[in-house]
Design a protein around this motif. Structure first.
Motif, mmCIF file in Angstrom:
data_model
loop_
_atom_site.group_PDB
_atom_site.id
_atom_site.type_symbol
_atom_site.label_atom_id
_atom_site.label_comp_id
_atom_site.label_asym_id
_atom_site.label_seq_id
_atom_site.Cartn_x
_atom_site.Cartn_y
_atom_site.Cartn_z
ATOM 1 N N GLN A 58 42.905 46.426 38.683
ATOM 2 C CA GLN A 58 43.828 46.476 37.914
ATOM 3 C C GLN A 58 44.555 45.279 37.939
ATOM 4 O O GLN A 58 45.244 44.538 36.675
ATOM 5 C CB GLN A 58 44.889 47.463 38.260
ATOM 6 N N LYS A 59 45.022 44.561 38.770
ATOM 7 C CA LYS A 59 45.860 43.558 38.958
ATOM 8 C C LYS A 59 44.961 42.248 38.449
ATOM 9 O O LYS A 59 45.599 41.384 37.593
ATOM 10 C CB LYS A 59 46.372 43.029 40.432
ATOM 11 N N SER A 60 43.714 42.320 38.530
ATOM 12 C CA SER A 60 42.893 41.095 38.022
ATOM 13 C C SER A 60 43.042 41.128 36.485
ATOM 14 O O SER A 60 43.351 39.933 35.887
ATOM 15 C CB SER A 60 41.644 41.190 38.521
ATOM 16 N N VAL A 61 43.011 42.271 35.878
ATOM 17 C CA VAL A 61 43.169 42.482 34.622
ATOM 18 C C VAL A 61 44.420 41.965 34.102
ATOM 19 O O VAL A 61 44.414 41.270 32.982
ATOM 20 C CB VAL A 61 42.806 43.733 34.000
ATOM 21 N N HIS A 62 45.460 42.445 34.709
ATOM 22 C CA HIS A 62 47.084 42.184 34.370
ATOM 23 C C HIS A 62 47.237 40.784 34.428
ATOM 24 O O HIS A 62 47.745 40.064 33.570
ATOM 25 C CB HIS A 62 48.064 42.929 35.328
ATOM 26 N N ALA A 63 46.546 40.168 35.552
ATOM 27 C CA ALA A 63 46.888 38.650 35.609
ATOM 28 C C ALA A 63 46.162 37.734 34.615
ATOM 29 O O ALA A 63 46.579 36.622 34.389
ATOM 30 C CB ALA A 63 46.634 38.299 36.891
ATOM 31 N N THR A 64 44.916 38.240 34.057
ATOM 32 C CA THR A 64 44.123 37.406 33.186
ATOM 33 C C THR A 64 44.098 37.845 31.898
ATOM 34 O O THR A 64 43.693 37.020 31.052
ATOM 35 C CB THR A 64 42.487 37.447 33.703
ATOM 36 N N GLY A 65 44.852 39.028 31.545
ATOM 37 C CA GLY A 65 44.736 39.623 30.299
ATOM 38 C C GLY A 65 43.429 39.884 29.645
ATOM 39 O O GLY A 65 43.259 40.098 28.474
ATOM 40 N N ASP A 66 42.430 40.262 30.646
ATOM 41 C CA ASP A 66 41.043 40.360 30.075
ATOM 42 C C ASP A 66 40.537 41.786 30.862
ATOM 43 O O ASP A 66 40.133 41.598 32.145
ATOM 44 C CB ASP A 66 40.276 39.131 30.549
ATOM 45 N N PRO A 67 40.291 42.793 30.133
ATOM 46 C CA PRO A 67 39.999 44.048 30.777
ATOM 47 C C PRO A 67 38.729 43.775 31.274
ATOM 48 O O PRO A 67 38.190 44.451 32.241
ATOM 49 C CB PRO A 67 39.814 45.094 29.483
ATOM 50 N N GLU A 68 37.667 42.792 30.797
ATOM 51 C CA GLU A 68 36.220 42.550 31.610
ATOM 52 C C GLU A 68 36.436 41.993 32.958
ATOM 53 O O GLU A 68 35.372 42.126 33.665
ATOM 54 C CB GLU A 68 35.520 41.885 30.846
ATOM 55 N N PHE A 69 37.565 41.405 33.112
ATOM 56 C CA PHE A 69 37.561 40.837 34.721
ATOM 57 C C PHE A 69 37.483 41.778 35.717
ATOM 58 O O PHE A 69 37.074 41.275 36.865
ATOM 59 C CB PHE A 69 39.130 39.896 34.690
ATOM 60 N N GLN A 70 37.727 43.142 35.535
ATOM 61 C CA GLN A 70 37.908 44.211 36.488
ATOM 62 C C GLN A 70 36.273 44.064 37.004
ATOM 63 O O GLN A 70 35.911 44.577 38.453
ATOM 64 C CB GLN A 70 37.905 45.499 35.968
ATOM 65 N N HIS A 71 35.296 43.612 36.444
ATOM 66 C CA HIS A 71 33.813 43.636 36.783
ATOM 67 C C HIS A 71 33.642 42.615 37.354
ATOM 68 O O HIS A 71 32.519 42.379 37.855
ATOM 69 C CB HIS A 71 32.908 44.012 35.388
ATOM 70 N N LEU A 72 34.345 41.590 37.714
ATOM 71 C CA LEU A 72 34.024 40.176 38.115
ATOM 72 C C LEU A 72 34.534 40.108 39.554
ATOM 73 O O LEU A 72 34.216 39.302 40.450
ATOM 74 C CB LEU A 72 34.738 39.065 37.328
ATOM 75 N N VAL A 73 35.559 41.236 39.916
ATOM 76 C CA VAL A 73 35.983 41.167 41.351
ATOM 77 C C VAL A 73 35.082 41.456 42.423
ATOM 78 O O VAL A 73 34.365 42.416 42.222
ATOM 79 C CB VAL A 73 37.242 41.911 41.193
ATOM 80 N N ARG A 74 34.879 40.919 43.322
ATOM 81 C CA ARG A 74 34.085 41.432 44.694
ATOM 82 C C ARG A 74 34.928 41.598 45.959
ATOM 83 O O ARG A 74 35.810 40.789 46.075
ATOM 84 C CB ARG A 74 32.990 40.235 44.773
ATOM 85 N N PHE A 75 34.309 42.530 46.776
ATOM 86 C CA PHE A 75 35.108 42.938 47.936
ATOM 87 C C PHE A 75 34.140 42.762 49.057
ATOM 88 O O PHE A 75 33.073 43.241 48.837
ATOM 89 C CB PHE A 75 35.776 44.347 47.761
ATOM 90 N N THR A 76 34.515 42.153 50.269
ATOM 91 C CA THR A 76 33.588 42.070 51.625
ATOM 92 C C THR A 76 34.343 42.884 52.450
ATOM 93 O O THR A 76 35.242 42.556 52.925
ATOM 94 C CB THR A 76 33.921 40.397 51.771
ATOM 95 N N GLY A 77 33.376 43.839 53.024
ATOM 96 C CA GLY A 77 33.745 44.538 53.835
ATOM 97 C C GLY A 77 32.616 45.887 53.620
ATOM 98 O O GLY A 77 31.891 45.976 52.968
#
Length: 242
Positions: A58-77
């Motif tokens: 959510q924060k990535s979308v809020h920071a970029t203004g791009d709803p599609e950015f949520q699909h670009l985030v990656r988590f290591t763990g």
């Protein structure tokens, strides 16, 4: 200076200097809070709101203004929530937040934590001159030699070479509490994040990154701030960490 030291007492009017210092650290007035809440409500309508990792998306979308950015985030763990949990715990334990450049440092909120916030840039001039590497990479290496990155929240928002240097440090034994890396650009940006993810995965370091060319200082600061917000919710009893 503690968080409480930066607040005004009993509704007293803040001085111009205090307001200027505080103005860039998030919404504080009624109108600003309304705008911020409305914005996040709209984001929650576009991004799932079920897990701690969803809060980062959510924060990535809020920071970029791009709803599609949520699909670009990656988590290591082992789970997507793991780096969020590690970051929130690091905030609660008042671990330092170390950024690559001044812009990321300026974007870190001053509320909700008592972590020391420092930037790498400016700490590697001599090494950069001697070796020809970038100043940000040299600064990361110099700070690492002083043990600054161990157990810290490491945020890289601008320089791919800083992300690559941090990956080298992790390979050599450094263990940040969590890494947030969103360096931006057309040269080495995607590659630096890919390498950092691989190294973090191999050595058990929780990390939040993204794929593609996009990213930047505002995104890195926003994602780091969300770790602070999760920690605040834990402190207030609204979130339980596993």
């Amino acid at each position: 200076m503690t968080t409480d030291d930066r607040r005004t007492d009993g509704g007293a009017e803040a001085s111009g200097e205090e307001f200027e210092e505080y103005a860039d650290l998030g919404a504080t007035t009624e109108n600003a809070m309304e705008i911020a809440e409305t914005s996040m409500d709209r984001v929650r309508g576009l991004v799932p709101d079920e897990t701690l990792a969803d809060r980062i998306r959510q924060k990535s979308v809020h920071a970029t203004g791009d709803p599609e950015f949520q699909h670009l985030v990656r988590f290591t763990g082992e789970t997507a929530d793991e780096p969020v949990v590690a970051g929130a715990r690091a905030v609660l334990e008042e671990r330092p937040i170390v950024t690559d450049i001044t812009m990321v440092k300026a974007g870190i909120t001053g509320r909700g934590h008592d972590c020391r916030v420092e930037k790498a840039i400016g700490n590697g001039g001599e090494l950069a001159r001697r070796t020809g590497m970038t100043r940000t990479a040299a600064s990361v290496l110099n700070l690492d030699r002083r043990g600054v990155y161990d157990d810290a929240i490491a945020a890289v928002g601008n320089a791919p070479t800083a992300a690559l240097a941090l990956a080298d440090c992790i390979e050599d034994g450094t263990r940040p509490a969590v890494v947030v890396a969103t360096p931006v650009g057309f040269v080495k940006a995607a590659e630096s994040r890919r390498r950092l993810r691989a190294v973090a995965e191999r050595h058990g370091v929780p990390a939040i990154t993204n794929v593609g060319r996009r990213g930047g200082s505002g995104l890195a600061a926003g994602l780091t701030n969300e770790l602070v917000h999760v920690a605040s919710d834990v402190r207030d009893g609204e979130v339980d960490l596993p």
